[in-house]
Motif scaffolding. Sequence first.
Motif, PDB file in Angstrom:
ATOM      1  N   ASN A 209       0.800  -1.078  -0.123  1.00  0.00           N
ATOM      2  CA  ASN A 209      -0.034   0.000  -0.120  1.00  0.00           C
ATOM      3  C   ASN A 209       0.893   1.332  -0.062  1.00  0.00           C
ATOM      4  N   TYR A 210       2.159   1.041  -0.268  1.00  0.00           N
ATOM      5  CA  TYR A 210       2.880   2.458  -0.833  1.00  0.00           C
ATOM      6  C   TYR A 210       2.317   3.280  -1.868  1.00  0.00           C
ATOM      7  N   GLU A 211       1.621   2.564  -2.686  1.00  0.00           N
ATOM      8  CA  GLU A 211       0.942   3.053  -3.898  1.00  0.00           C
ATOM      9  C   GLU A 211      -0.217   4.024  -3.012  1.00  0.00           C
ATOM     10  N   ILE A 212      -0.868   3.491  -2.240  1.00  0.00           N
ATOM     11  CA  ILE A 212      -2.028   4.447  -1.591  1.00  0.00           C
ATOM     12  C   ILE A 212      -1.201   5.419  -0.556  1.00  0.00           C
ATOM     13  N   GLN A 213      -0.251   5.390  -0.087  1.00  0.00           N
ATOM     14  CA  GLN A 213       0.231   6.349   0.856  1.00  0.00           C
ATOM     15  C   GLN A 213       0.687   7.494   0.007  1.00  0.00           C
ATOM     16  N   THR A 214       1.442   7.333  -1.102  1.00  0.00           N
ATOM     17  CA  THR A 214       1.794   8.215  -2.134  1.00  0.00           C
ATOM     18  C   THR A 214       0.724   8.973  -2.998  1.00  0.00           C
ATOM     19  N   LEU A 215      -0.409   8.072  -3.181  1.00  0.00           N
ATOM     20  CA  LEU A 215      -1.684   8.667  -3.814  1.00  0.00           C
ATOM     21  C   LEU A 215      -2.183   9.715  -2.853  1.00  0.00           C
ATOM     22  N   LEU A 216      -2.195   9.427  -1.610  1.00  0.00           N
ATOM     23  CA  LEU A 216      -3.148  10.437  -0.681  1.00  0.00           C
ATOM     24  C   LEU A 216      -2.200  11.617  -0.583  1.00  0.00           C
ATOM     25  N   ILE A 217      -0.998  11.479  -0.223  1.00  0.00           N
ATOM     26  CA  ILE A 217      -0.072  12.865  -0.065  1.00  0.00           C
ATOM     27  C   ILE A 217      -0.096  13.521  -1.212  1.00  0.00           C
ATOM     28  N   ASN A 218      -0.277  13.082  -2.528  1.00  0.00           N
ATOM     29  CA  ASN A 218      -0.303  13.922  -3.802  1.00  0.00           C
ATOM     30  C   ASN A 218      -1.591  14.435  -3.887  1.00  0.00           C
ATOM     31  N   GLN A 219      -2.629  14.026  -3.365  1.00  0.00           N
ATOM     32  CA  GLN A 219      -3.941  14.577  -3.607  1.00  0.00           C
ATOM     33  C   GLN A 219      -4.701  15.099  -2.405  1.00  0.00           C
ATOM     34  N   ILE A 220      -3.916  15.279  -1.181  1.00  0.00           N
ATOM     35  CA  ILE A 220      -4.571  15.377   0.102  1.00  0.00           C
ATOM     36  C   ILE A 220      -5.447  16.640  -0.060  1.00  0.00           C
ATOM     37  N   ASN A 221      -5.060  17.565  -0.739  1.00  0.00           N
ATOM     38  CA  ASN A 221      -5.778  19.041  -0.478  1.00  0.00           C
ATOM     39  C   ASN A 221      -6.929  18.883  -1.357  1.00  0.00           C
ATOM     40  N   GLN A 222      -7.200  17.930  -2.385  1.00  0.00           N
ATOM     41  CA  GLN A 222      -8.483  17.860  -3.126  1.00  0.00           C
ATOM     42  C   GLN A 222      -9.519  17.072  -2.094  1.00  0.00           C
ATOM     43  N   LEU A 223      -9.051  16.371  -1.097  1.00  0.00           N
ATOM     44  CA  LEU A 223      -9.987  15.708  -0.246  1.00  0.00           C
ATOM     45  C   LEU A 223     -10.599  16.732   1.041  1.00  0.00           C
ATOM     46  N   GLN A 224      -9.759  17.659   1.403  1.00  0.00           N
ATOM     47  CA  GLN A 224     -10.113  18.226   2.490  1.00  0.00           C
ATOM     48  C   GLN A 224     -11.413  19.319   2.321  1.00  0.00           C
ATOM     49  N   ASN A 225     -11.777  20.013   3.530  1.00  0.00           N
ATOM     50  CA  ASN A 225     -12.980  20.689   3.533  1.00  0.00           C
ATOM     51  C   ASN A 225     -14.179  20.238   2.728  1.00  0.00           C
ATOM     52  N   PRO A 226     -14.639  18.993   3.122  1.00  0.00           N
ATOM     53  CA  PRO A 226     -15.934  18.624   2.302  1.00  0.00           C
ATOM     54  C   PRO A 226     -17.007  19.569   2.447  1.00  0.00           C
ATOM     55  N   LYS A 227     -18.113  19.354   1.457  1.00  0.00           N
ATOM     56  CA  LYS A 227     -19.257  20.201   1.618  1.00  0.00           C
ATOM     57  C   LYS A 227     -20.098  19.757   2.251  1.00  0.00           C
ATOM     58  N   GLU A 228     -20.139  18.275   2.903  1.00  0.00           N
ATOM     59  CA  GLU A 228     -21.100  17.892   3.704  1.00  0.00           C
ATOM     60  C   GLU A 228     -20.943  18.205   5.038  1.00  0.00           C
ATOM     61  N   LEU A 229     -19.924  18.796   5.222  1.00  0.00           N
ATOM     62  CA  LEU A 229     -19.858  19.516   6.859  1.00  0.00           C
ATOM     63  C   LEU A 229     -19.503  21.188   6.734  1.00  0.00           C
ATOM     64  N   SER A 230     -20.434  21.794   7.423  1.00  0.00           N
ATOM     65  CA  SER A 230     -20.619  23.156   7.393  1.00  0.00           C
ATOM     66  C   SER A 230     -19.752  23.877   8.418  1.00  0.00           C
ATOM     67  N   GLY A 231     -19.239  23.239   9.766  1.00  0.00           N
ATOM     68  CA  GLY A 231     -18.647  23.826  10.815  1.00  0.00           C
ATOM     69  C   GLY A 231     -17.143  24.029  10.807  1.00  0.00           C
ATOM     70  N   SER A 232     -16.716  24.886  11.277  1.00  0.00           N
ATOM     71  CA  SER A 232     -15.328  25.049  11.309  1.00  0.00           C
ATOM     72  C   SER A 232     -14.466  24.188  12.107  1.00  0.00           C
ATOM     73  N   LEU A 233     -14.999  23.745  13.222  1.00  0.00           N
ATOM     74  CA  LEU A 233     -14.186  22.630  13.776  1.00  0.00           C
ATOM     75  C   LEU A 233     -14.562  21.071  13.266  1.00  0.00           C
ATOM     76  N   SER A 234     -15.723  20.938  12.624  1.00  0.00           N
ATOM     77  CA  SER A 234     -15.909  19.744  12.123  1.00  0.00           C
ATOM     78  C   SER A 234     -15.015  19.559  10.756  1.00  0.00           C
ATOM     79  N   LYS A 235     -15.019  20.641  10.018  1.00  0.00           N
ATOM     80  CA  LYS A 235     -13.961  20.410   8.993  1.00  0.00           C
ATOM     81  C   LYS A 235     -12.319  20.429   9.284  1.00  0.00           C
ATOM     82  N   ARG A 236     -12.087  21.012  10.566  1.00  0.00           N
ATOM     83  CA  ARG A 236     -10.721  20.917  10.859  1.00  0.00           C
ATOM     84  C   ARG A 236     -10.546  19.255  11.429  1.00  0.00           C
TER      85      ARG A 236
END
Length: 335
Positions: A209-236
């Motif tokens: 799963n080194y592939e998965i580790q690399t995949l996540l670090i390269n695209q981590i910004n795309q996964l952050q701050n989801p629309k399903e969560l509205s609260g500041s603490l929830s998103k953090r």
Amino acid sequence: MNYKQIMLQALIAFCEDRGLDSTKIVALSGFSIAQLMNSRKFAITDQQIENLWKNIVELSKDKLIGLHFGATMQLAALNTVGQIIQTSSTVRDALLQVRSLMHFVTDLYSMEIDLSQKTCGITYHKNEGFDHLPTTQMQIGDFLIALTIYELKGLLLKNLKPSMVGLPNFDREHHLAYETILQCPARKSAHYIVEFPKEYLDFQIITANYEIQTLLINQINQLQNPKELSGSLSKRIFNYLITNSYLYSLSIEAVAGNFNVSVRTLQRKLKDEGASYLQIVEEVRKSLAIHYMRNSTSSVKEISTILGYAEPSAFVRAFKKWTRKTPTDYRTSCH
């Protein structure tokens, strides 16, 4: 590659994630963000780094911030971890590799591996000549202990529980916090030390799963701050879980400890935002599951293990609830 610079950049990002004013912290410490980010002219003195740690501790009001940082550093350290994974087959091999890389990360400590009949101890000894940097020395020592525990868990894909952790700056006032962050007994000792059963040395480390580790670090910004969560603490909290979930799931106790609040306070603040910890964990698992099935070639079993499911069948049921398709059918439909 300048690992010290990478670590400081990750420290500043960590401060921002905790709601601290990183520009102010850096300016108070006698340098600028531009200096820190400049790979060709990175020149920050030991005293400026000492000032940086002092300002972070003071503004965060968290004396254990080095431990918290170490528990979240895996992804920023992934370039090192990738090298270890590709050149090691067992925990013993990996630890020897880490020991050889220590001087690239910090000059303040040397790492030793001590074996007894039943245990293995990883000890960090203070190097001479750095007593004029007491805050850096303490926070980096704490950082190394937390990073060691969390990376060992990651390399094994197991919830490794060390037998004991020793801390020179152990303070009984923070005893519960130590054990919550490090997830094992903690006590005062002459040196920083992590002790675990000797049998772990011969365990095979992950490679697939080194592939998965690399995949996540390269695209981590795309996964952050989801629309399903509205609260500041929830998103953090979502962002924190995302950046720490490439190897195993985190308990609410560990998350509350990282945000320097009690579990009850964390739950109350989330309730005020119309969210719950379990809801956030579910959103993290959903986001990662879809991301991995769409972008990696890892098997359903590997992905279910990484996401913390005891059995692949439980993962398949959850995935069908999220997407109305099995993981395999979903992957087929994406290609």
